[in-house]
Design a protein around this motif. Sequence first.
Motif, PDB file in Angstrom:
ATOM      1  N   GLN A   1       0.834  -1.204   0.000  1.00  0.00           N
ATOM      2  CA  GLN A   1       0.000   0.000   0.000  1.00  0.00           C
ATOM      3  C   GLN A   1       0.863   1.246   0.000  1.00  0.00           C
ATOM      4  O   GLN A   1       0.568   2.234  -0.691  1.00  0.00           O
ATOM      5  CB  GLN A   1      -0.927  -0.001   1.230  1.00  0.00           C
ATOM      6  CG  GLN A   1      -1.993   1.092   1.202  1.00  0.00           C
ATOM      7  CD  GLN A   1      -2.913   0.963   0.000  1.00  0.00           C
ATOM      8  OE1 GLN A   1      -3.464  -0.098  -0.250  1.00  0.00           O
ATOM      9  NE2 GLN A   1      -3.040   2.034  -0.763  1.00  0.00           N
TER      10      GLN A   1
ATOM     11  N   ASP B   1       0.777   4.062  -2.805  1.00  0.00           N
ATOM     12  CA  ASP B   1       0.539   5.474  -2.453  1.00  0.00           C
ATOM     13  C   ASP B   1       1.616   6.371  -3.059  1.00  0.00           C
ATOM     14  O   ASP B   1       1.324   7.461  -3.584  1.00  0.00           O
ATOM     15  CB  ASP B   1       0.508   5.636  -0.928  1.00  0.00           C
ATOM     16  CG  ASP B   1      -0.725   5.000  -0.299  1.00  0.00           C
ATOM     17  OD1 ASP B   1      -1.700   4.735  -1.039  1.00  0.00           O
ATOM     18  OD2 ASP B   1      -0.717   4.768   0.931  1.00  0.00           O
TER      19      ASP B   1
ATOM     20  N   LYS C   1       1.032   6.591  -6.830  1.00  0.00           N
ATOM     21  CA  LYS C   1      -0.116   7.457  -7.121  1.00  0.00           C
ATOM     22  C   LYS C   1       0.251   8.934  -6.988  1.00  0.00           C
ATOM     23  O   LYS C   1      -0.171   9.773  -7.812  1.00  0.00           O
ATOM     24  CB  LYS C   1      -1.282   7.121  -6.178  1.00  0.00           C
ATOM     25  CG  LYS C   1      -1.978   5.809  -6.495  1.00  0.00           C
ATOM     26  CD  LYS C   1      -3.096   5.532  -5.495  1.00  0.00           C
ATOM     27  CE  LYS C   1      -3.790   4.213  -5.786  1.00  0.00           C
ATOM     28  NZ  LYS C   1      -4.843   3.912  -4.775  1.00  0.00           N
TER      29      LYS C   1
END
Length: 555
Positions: free
Chosen positions: A54, A58, A61
């Motif tokens: 994750q 992140d 992104k």
Amino acid sequence: MVYPALSALLLVFHQLFYLVSGAEFYSSIHEMTKVFGYEQKMLLHMQKFLADNQGKLDFLKARLREFEIERDEARDWGPSYLDSPLNKYLLNKRLTVDWQRVENLMVTSTGEKSLGRLRKLRNRETLPKKRDLEGAIDGLLKLQFVYRLEAKDIVRGVLDGVDHGTQLSSEDCVDIARLALSYHHPRLAHSWLIEAGNRLPGGEKAEELRPQVLALLVQAKAELEDFRGLNDTYQELIKIQPASEEHARNYESFLQSLGEKALVNDSKPILEHAPVPEESQVVDPFQAFCLTCSGHWQLTPKERRHLRCGYVTETHPFLWIAPLKAEELFQDPLLVVYHDVIYQSEIDVIRQLTNNRLVRAMVTGANESVVSNVRTSQITFIPASAHKVLATIDQRVADMTNMNMKYAEDHQFANYGIGGHYGEHMDWFDQISFDAGLVSSPELGNRIATVLFYLSDVAQGGGTAFPRLRTLVKPKKYAAAFWHNLHASGVGDVRTQHGACPIISGSKWVQNRWIREIDQSDRRPCELWDDSLATYAQILEVEKRMEAEAASRKV
């Protein structure tokens, strides 16, 4: 065969999992609960893997948003965007350093350490294997068959009227039905396939499962000789999935083998369970066992009215001070339950003694002891000399039964697994077992009597059934059942045939004390007649008849 969705099924029947090397999960609840912590560790590794990835996502992104903003700004400026030396610098930096970082991060195997640890746990010998999953399904099918449960209730998590709060999916139903067919239970398989069809999900999963359900239904209906239903189901199947050449060939061959039966138009409702037989009907021993476990066979109030409850004081002087609470369940042969005859402190010691010693129980075969689905439990034997508590229990058994415990067998302890049971059997040895050398210390004689201690309560099921006596002993913690296995003449008493009913819910711990014949003649002397050929009540009846005939002749 793969069962991808049955982890939920295992959780319905007690929190799992443990397996010592060479043992099995499904044959002992105690063994299953011991490594439930392994799954907790696996969840932690999965959480770490997700957290690591994750963070990676992140970051990517955030970089994507930055790059998109720069791209949109360059579009808005047009050719003049590159007039600025700062923009030239930033573009070069992005295309060299920043995109290199993105590329490096995208190819990095983030969470590899967590994944490696998860794999290591999954590959342990102490985790369930395919046979454990099949054993769990087999246990579920035993519960359904013995207690005459309905698939429509089980699939909702309702077992014998108790809601266990877990439901099964269509995929679970298919897996259970497939195993039921392989075990030659077409009625049960048919009921699970109906539930599978009722619970089909939407989308691609339904398209994948529906042909499987129909194909298995064809097989079940064929075994149940529902010929019209079979044909209708087969036609429905080939509409959604063209039959393979082998499947079509098998179907045509089946129709040819039926002959005129294939022309029958009637399709009778398929019952999930065969009708309960009348008491006058002759049934096989396993049917009698099941009917006793489920409560369909039991003594009438008239047959029970002469049975007594009370305090026992006569078998030992100590009982004048501490009498035993006894409940008669049958008089000939004698079957008694003694209440509150073992204590929690003793059970705690027993659990310590048996820790990590349980192994899969076996049954006596023709020439050797073998593992069998007739007996799904794990056991261990411990001599009375191993702890003073065991010697104390033996003294109490002697007080209870007026039997000599000097030559009794080692204490046996057993824990039963998912649907755990022990089918109908005798505790006494037949001559074949003696001749084959399967009886330890044969010089001690046969098993004259049994004392069965219940070391735990059982939430549902798990009773001890005596089919020939139509009597069910329900497990109650701290109680013990006692019965004679042999007639006074020494002949095995077939009326003492018994079995451990499957456990629906809970964990069942028992302790067996098998008492041998040697040195018991003063405790249980022979009768003046061969009581294996006639009971005392039958002899009295003959004497009464003879007296009546003699009286009538005098008149």
